[in-house]
Design a protein around this motif. Structure first.
Motif, PDB file in Angstrom:
ATOM      1  N   ASP A 165      -1.509  -1.761  -0.913  1.00 28.05           N
ATOM      2  CA  ASP A 165      -1.391  -0.498   0.014  1.00 28.05           C
ATOM      3  C   ASP A 165      -0.595  -0.951   1.389  1.00 28.05           C
ATOM      4  O   ASP A 165      -1.220  -0.972   2.409  1.00 28.05           O
ATOM      5  CB  ASP A 165      -2.940  -0.452   0.270  1.00 28.05           C
ATOM      6  CG  ASP A 165      -3.320   0.913   1.297  1.00 28.05           C
ATOM      7  OD1 ASP A 165      -2.502   1.516   1.461  1.00 28.05           O
ATOM      8  OD2 ASP A 165      -4.289   0.827   1.682  1.00 28.05           O
ATOM      9  N   ASN A 190      -3.481   5.674  -0.598  1.00 32.54           N
ATOM     10  CA  ASN A 190      -3.014   4.672   0.318  1.00 32.54           C
ATOM     11  C   ASN A 190      -2.994   5.098   1.767  1.00 32.54           C
ATOM     12  O   ASN A 190      -3.083   6.371   1.890  1.00 32.54           O
ATOM     13  CB  ASN A 190      -1.728   3.976  -0.320  1.00 32.54           C
ATOM     14  CG  ASN A 190      -0.565   5.066  -0.097  1.00 32.54           C
ATOM     15  OD1 ASN A 190      -0.587   5.992   0.843  1.00 32.54           O
ATOM     16  ND2 ASN A 190      -0.132   5.266  -1.459  1.00 32.54           N
ATOM     17  N   HIS A 191      -2.636   4.208   2.389  1.00 31.27           N
ATOM     18  CA  HIS A 191      -2.612   4.616   3.812  1.00 31.27           C
ATOM     19  C   HIS A 191      -1.129   4.611   4.690  1.00 31.27           C
ATOM     20  O   HIS A 191      -1.002   4.716   5.975  1.00 31.27           O
ATOM     21  CB  HIS A 191      -3.403   3.630   4.629  1.00 31.27           C
ATOM     22  CG  HIS A 191      -4.689   3.382   4.376  1.00 31.27           C
ATOM     23  ND1 HIS A 191      -5.185   2.599   3.355  1.00 31.27           N
ATOM     24  CD2 HIS A 191      -5.946   4.027   5.051  1.00 31.27           C
ATOM     25  CE1 HIS A 191      -6.765   2.839   3.162  1.00 31.27           C
ATOM     26  NE2 HIS A 191      -7.035   3.541   4.280  1.00 31.27           N
ATOM     27  N   LEU A 192      -0.267   4.630   3.602  1.00 33.81           N
ATOM     28  CA  LEU A 192       1.195   4.325   4.103  1.00 33.81           C
ATOM     29  C   LEU A 192       1.876   5.596   4.830  1.00 33.81           C
ATOM     30  O   LEU A 192       2.682   5.232   5.651  1.00 33.81           O
ATOM     31  CB  LEU A 192       2.159   4.259   2.756  1.00 33.81           C
ATOM     32  CG  LEU A 192       1.701   3.160   1.775  1.00 33.81           C
ATOM     33  CD1 LEU A 192       2.606   3.137   0.642  1.00 33.81           C
ATOM     34  CD2 LEU A 192       1.475   1.866   2.508  1.00 33.81           C
ATOM     35  N   ASP A 194       0.618   0.843  14.174  1.00 33.78           N
ATOM     36  CA  ASP A 194       0.891   1.228  12.978  1.00 33.78           C
ATOM     37  C   ASP A 194      -0.031   0.946  11.971  1.00 33.78           C
ATOM     38  O   ASP A 194       0.124  -0.092  11.173  1.00 33.78           O
ATOM     39  CB  ASP A 194       2.365   0.684  12.543  1.00 33.78           C
ATOM     40  CG  ASP A 194       2.914   1.499  11.257  1.00 33.78           C
ATOM     41  OD1 ASP A 194       2.053   2.391  10.689  1.00 33.78           O
ATOM     42  OD2 ASP A 194       4.154   1.496  11.056  1.00 33.78           O
ATOM     43  N   SER A 221      -0.517   2.059   9.177  1.00 30.75           N
ATOM     44  CA  SER A 221       0.179   1.987   7.594  1.00 30.75           C
ATOM     45  C   SER A 221       0.204   0.534   7.274  1.00 30.75           C
ATOM     46  O   SER A 221       0.418   0.418   6.064  1.00 30.75           O
ATOM     47  CB  SER A 221       1.445   2.773   7.429  1.00 30.75           C
ATOM     48  OG  SER A 221       2.482   2.130   8.085  1.00 30.75           O
ATOM     49  N   THR A 227       1.564  -4.326  12.380  1.00 28.98           N
ATOM     50  CA  THR A 227       0.680  -3.198  12.833  1.00 28.98           C
ATOM     51  C   THR A 227       0.391  -3.054  14.116  1.00 28.98           C
ATOM     52  O   THR A 227       0.410  -1.863  14.764  1.00 28.98           O
ATOM     53  CB  THR A 227      -0.994  -3.436  12.328  1.00 28.98           C
ATOM     54  OG1 THR A 227      -0.609  -3.616  10.787  1.00 28.98           O
ATOM     55  CG2 THR A 227      -1.745  -2.459  12.409  1.00 28.98           C
TER      56      THR A 227
END
Lengths: 949, 93
Positions: A111, A147-149, A163, A165, A225
């Motif tokens: 992920d 997912n969190h993309l 970020d 993702s 992130t």
């Protein structure tokens, strides 16, 4: 130093004296008891893979990457949460562990975007590094599942992006905000797969949240992130240079991480003894002023202040200036000349300015901004303790049991120290706040003051004396300490004085507006609660009885035996980065470096011999007296390095009149500041990034400042001062600040053991540093007071002459805000303005309602001295009858309103008490309009003439 | 009278007022000591030349004491400065 991240040992260092021996991967290692297995391995040459662990916060044990095998123990415990035990045998790398770690890493990467080549953290990413360490070659789960993309990036903060993702939900950012900064702005929202880092409520972005942009979360993040926008824009740093922050008196040390001569980011240095790896929004991010378009890099002159500036060569500027100085000296004598040293410049630069004034100009008219901030600390602590520096190091707060904060707002003005204080408070120390405002420390997440004494501005001495009354009359004093360390008869006199009924909390309640019972409870807590530490700021010193209040504080500490060991003491929180150093270097008009009076012939002879001159034997003028003398015509020229007295000093009209009356005002600064509106010569300055030297912080710690880029103006500030001195007739030939340090050490006993080389070896040292204290002095007065006995001083409460009345019924007090610094010359030229782009007037709802104000309304703020306009913020943070504002913006010029009243002993202005009236307004005051016009006209620059060089 | 003289009167008065708890004689000496150690010569000259009837009794006596050319020994630790080779005191502001 090349670029590499600072070593991260995974968990904090244990302070235990007990040693434990164990075996890790066949190596016998010995570490302090309480050390984690992870840290023991890291300290002895074997790093264990990790993601959620970092050494400035407690172990968390969530990522499951740091698993180890321990003989005799079941399973594979996390090494971060497992303490070492005697005889323990640990294996950090086995086939079983390899498989487990690879499995964990697969889940993380399933992920996480596989955009390493274009990721801003490429080659500086712990996730990437650990994937390599565990030998990840494939992800069996594919990337097709949930997912969190695609989550959007939060760009709202001006300095860093979030970020989600790329987030691995290790919670390092959340824990950094909690444990390191103490703001508790972040949380993990949701459960399981829905878990996400969140700054406050759902609708909040980082900018709208309670985040204070200290950067701790960014520093803690192991991925991209949370990352600095500057890294995204510029790229990965290629080298790092350790240097010292040029903002407040905490003196944080940073790694200036560079690409070529471009500063990529400032990262707090974990080995910094003042900041211990933490930072605030100013030091961490607000350095953009160094390249701001307003910066002036060429010298300029003009014959009169109504003319435009003319850019000239250095040679012409210095020749013009020297000619004027020599002419004024010939016509009016040396005492018509003077200078102001800068608390933002290095010790070496400050030393040279006072040397220029004393030995080249030929007078002792030199002063510094300490005049308007902590000069009463000097007077008060010297009178009582014999030496006036703060008694502790910052680490000391971690041993305090009761912390008394008086007239200081550390979360705004000294935020990195405030974070440590809050950490101690969360551990259980008790807090007493004495302040007219309900500052954040009174009540904030996980912090609540045991007692808040919201005193009436101007009644500090009364409140402190009433605390002493309780301690003495209830016999809570430490007789053993007093008999050993102080003069008992003097204590007796003082005790009789404070015991008088007129000094009781009940009697003084009408004056102080603090309930007597609160005073009694606070006094009992301070006297009996264990180690009692007092921290104070300008809310103590900037009063007509500033020096007296400092003495009342010292009296209280001595009476309760709270001096001479860790966890106690009297600690002035100094405003500017090098205000302590500026004073040490002889910036006061009555004394030479090392606090030796100019009257002393022996001291003078030492300097006269070294400098090859004859010194004036009489004290010079203080800043306010220079301005008076200018108006009277006996003071004609001033060299001002790195200070903006027009904006920072009280009664702006009087400052302007003084400057306007002078024949020659030389401003040496980064920008055409407000003072430069009245200047005839502008010498461009260099930033702290462009120079070598030293700063001395509030705990007397001397720390190196290192040049990371060439000065945009061509010269470091000490070089400019040297060129000016030589133009006037001196023959100085320093080629590096280390030579100035040698001279300081040669002429000043308290710095006898100091050298640039030694400082580079040891990192920092707290003076005195000499034969007796070769390693410096973290805590003062350990064996006894520096000058023999501690002295109790009777301090009668003398009300200020600044009175409220029908015309001016409110009391104005002034201060700072977190995102801005002093007159804002630096911070206003950064993105910090998103948090504070104008000064506002805080007003209690009752006062606002009586006058018909709501938040955002324009108000005229008028005193006997002047008037200005600004917007109102209605808040019960201030008490009824009290209004508050900051002085960061020249468009407001809060000091147009403040008065000439000052501390009786030092002339430190009484910024904290001004009687005012506030009334509705629909536009700027006449002063503001005139001043805006003057400022615009005064900043015209004629660039038609090319420099000669 | 210039505003500077007014300022000097106020300064002398403030110093005297804050030493008053010492009793008149000691306060006079402490005030004189303070002014001797911290004031620039032109400030002293201006207040010497001023009409002293505007001063409080302590301030007046201190100014007149200094005007005779005398100056007292240090009366408080604030006016005890390091000797040439001494480290102990400081008055960092």
């Amino acid at each position: 130093m090349g670029f590499e991240r600072q070593k991260d040992f995974g968990t904090p260092e244990s302070q235990s004296a007990e040693q434990v021996t164990l075996t890790i991967d066949g190596r016998e290692v010995t570490v302090p008891a309480g050390t984690s297995v992870m840290r023991a391995a890291a300290e002895t040459g074997g790093d264990i893979p990790k993601l959620c662990a970092t050494d400035n916060m407690k172990a968390f044990g969530s990522c499951r990457l740091c698993l180890v095998e321990i003989e005799g123990a079941r399973g594979t415990p996390a090494s971060c949460t497992t303490p070492v035990m005697p005889g323990m045998v640990v294996k950090t790398q086995t086939p079983r562990l390899e498989k487990l770690r690879r499995g964990v890493m697969e889940l993380y990467i399933s992920d996480h975007p596989l955009d390493c080549l274009t990721c801003s953290a490429n080659n500086d990413c712990e996730l990437q590094e650990q994937a390599a360490n565990v030998g990840l070659r494939d992800v069996r789960y594919g990337y097709e599942g949930d997912n969190h993309l695609a989550l959007p990036t939060d760009h709202s903060n001006p300095y860093f992006d979030f970020d989600p993702s790329k987030c691995i939900v290790c919670s390092r950012c959340v824990r950094a905000c909690d444990e390191v900064q103490g703001t508790f702005a972040l949380t993990i929202d949701g459960r399981g797969f829905a878990s996400m880092v969140s700054a406050g409520q759902d609708e909040d972005n980082f900018l709208a949240s309670e985040c204070v942009s200290c950067g701790a979360c960014v520093q803690a993040c192991p991925t991209a992130t949370l990352q600095e926008k500057s890294v995204k824009a510029i790229g990965r740093p290629e080298k790092a240079v350790v240097t010292t922050c040029a903002y407040c008196g905490v003196g944080c040390t940073f790694r200036a991480e560079m690409r070529g001569e471009q500063l990529v980011r400032m990262v707090p240095w974990k080995d910094g003894k003042a900041n211990r790896g933490h930072s605030c929004v100013k030091g961490r991010f607000a350095y953009g002023y160094a390249n701001h378009k307003d910066r002036i890099t060429r010298p300029m002159i003009r014959d009169s202040i109504d003319q435009p500036w003319r850019e000239v060569s250095w040679e012409e500027a210095l020749g013009y200036t020297a000619g004027k100085i020599n002419d004024i000296k010939a016509r009016h004598g040396a005492r018509a000349l003077g200078g102001i040293t800068s608390s933002r410049c290095t010790n070496e630069e400050t030393y040279l300015v006072q040397k220029l004034v004393r030995s080249v100009f030929g007078a002792n008219n030199v002063d510094t901004c300490a005049r308007v901030c902590h000069s009463p600390t000097g007077y008060g602590l010297k009178t009582t303790f014999g030496t006036s520096a703060g008694t502790q190091d910052f680490d000391s707060v971690m041993d305090a049991d009761v912390i008394m904060v008086i007239g200081a707002n550390p979360t705004d003005a000294h935020p990195v120290f405030a974070s440590r204080m809050k950490r101690r408070l969360r551990q259980g120390a008790k807090l007493i706040v004495i302040d007219p405002r309900r500052i954040d420390l009174v009540r904030s997440p996980h912090i609540e003051a045991a007692h808040h004494l919201p005193l009436q501005p101007g009644t500090n001495v009364a409140v402190m004396t009433s605390l002493a009354h309780v301690i003495v009359t209830e016999k809570l004093y430490d007789e053993k300490f007093i008999r050993e360390r102080c003069d008992w008869d003097e204590f007796d006199d003082w005790a009789r004085f404070v015991s008088l009924e007129r000094n009781s909390p009940e009697f003084l309640e009408a004056v102080t507006c603090v309930p007597a019972q609160t005073v009694r409870e606070a006094a009992r807590l301070y006297a009996t609660g264990g180690n009692g530490a007092i921290y104070y700021g300008l809310g103590v010193t900037e009063h007509s009885q500033g020096s007296s209040t400092v003495m009342t504080i010292a009296n209280l500490a001595m009476a309760t035996g709270n001096i001479g060991r860790p966890g106690v003491g009297v600690n002035p929180l100094r405003g500017q980065n090098n205000v302590q150093g500026a004073c040490d270097m002889g910036s006061f008009p009555h004394e030479l470096p090392g606090y030796r009076h100019i009257h002393d012939a022996e001291t003078r002879s030492v300097f006269e011999k070294d400098w090859g001159v004859t010194l004036d034997t009489e004290p010079g003028l203080r800043i306010p007296n220079m301005l008076d003398a200018a108006v009277d015509g006996s003071f004609r020229a001033i060299y001002i390095q790195g200070e903006d007295i027009l904006q920072s000093d009280p009664n702006t009209r009087h400052v302007a009149a003084g400057l306007e009356a002078m024949e020659l005002v030389i401003v040496h600064d980064l920008f055409l500041n407000e003072t430069a509106n009245y200047a005839h010569v502008f010498l461009p300055g260099s930033t702290f990034l462009e120079k070598n030297g030293t700063f001395t912080n509030a705990e007397r710690r001397i720390q190196p400042v290192r040049k990371v880029m060439e000065p945009a103006n061509g010269y470091e500030d000490w070089q400019v001062t040297q060129m000016l001195a030589n133009a006037v007739g001196a023959n100085w030939n320093y080629t590096h600040p280390s030579q100035i340090i040698e001279e300081i050490a040669r002429l000043t006993p308290s710095f006898a053991g100091l050298s640039w080389e030694r400082l580079n070896e040891i990192g920092s040292v707290q003076w005195p540093v000499n034969e007796k204290f070769p390693q410096g002095s973290p805590v003062m007065h350990v064996e006894g007071f520096a000058s023999g006995k501690g002295k109790f001083v009777v301090t009668e409460y003398v009300p200020t002459d600044e009175k409220t009345g029908p015309r001016y019924p409110l009391l104005l007090t002034t201060g700072r805000i977190l995102s801005q610094y002093n007159v804002g010359a630096q911070t206003r030229r950064t993105d910090n303005v998103v948090w504070h782009d104008e000064d506002v007037l805080e007003m209690h709802p009752t006062d606002a309602e009586n006058r018909g104000f709501k938040t955002g309304d324009w108000a005229k703020l008028a005193s006997r001295t002047g008037e200005t306009t600004l917007r109102v913020l209605v808040t019960d943070r201030v008490a009824p009858g009290v209004v508050y504002t900051t002085f960061h913006h020249p468009s407001t010029q809060a000091n147009v309103v403040t008065t000439d009243f000052s501390d009786w002993a030092t002339n430190c202005p009484e910024y904290k008490v001004t009687a005012v009236q506030v009334m509705p307004s629909n536009g700027p005051s006449e002063w503001q309009e005139d001043y805006a016009d003057l400022a615009e006209r005064s900043r015209r620059i004629d660039t038609a003439m090319e420099p000669a060089e | 009278m210039s505003s500077t003289v007014e300022t000097l009167r106020r300064m002398a008065g403030d110093i005297a007022r804050n030493f008053a708890a010492m009793g008149h004689e000691k306060a006079v000496l402490a005030t004189a000591d303070h002014i001797y150690q911290f004031w620039d010569p032109r400030m002293k000259a201006a207040i010497f030349a001023d009409d002293h009837s505007h001063l409080s009794p302590i301030a007046r006596d201190a100014i007149e004491y200094l005007q005779t050319g005398s100056h007292p020994a240090s009366q408080t630790r604030a006016t005890e400065f390091n000797s040439v080779d001494e480290v102990g005191h400081s008055d960092a502001g």
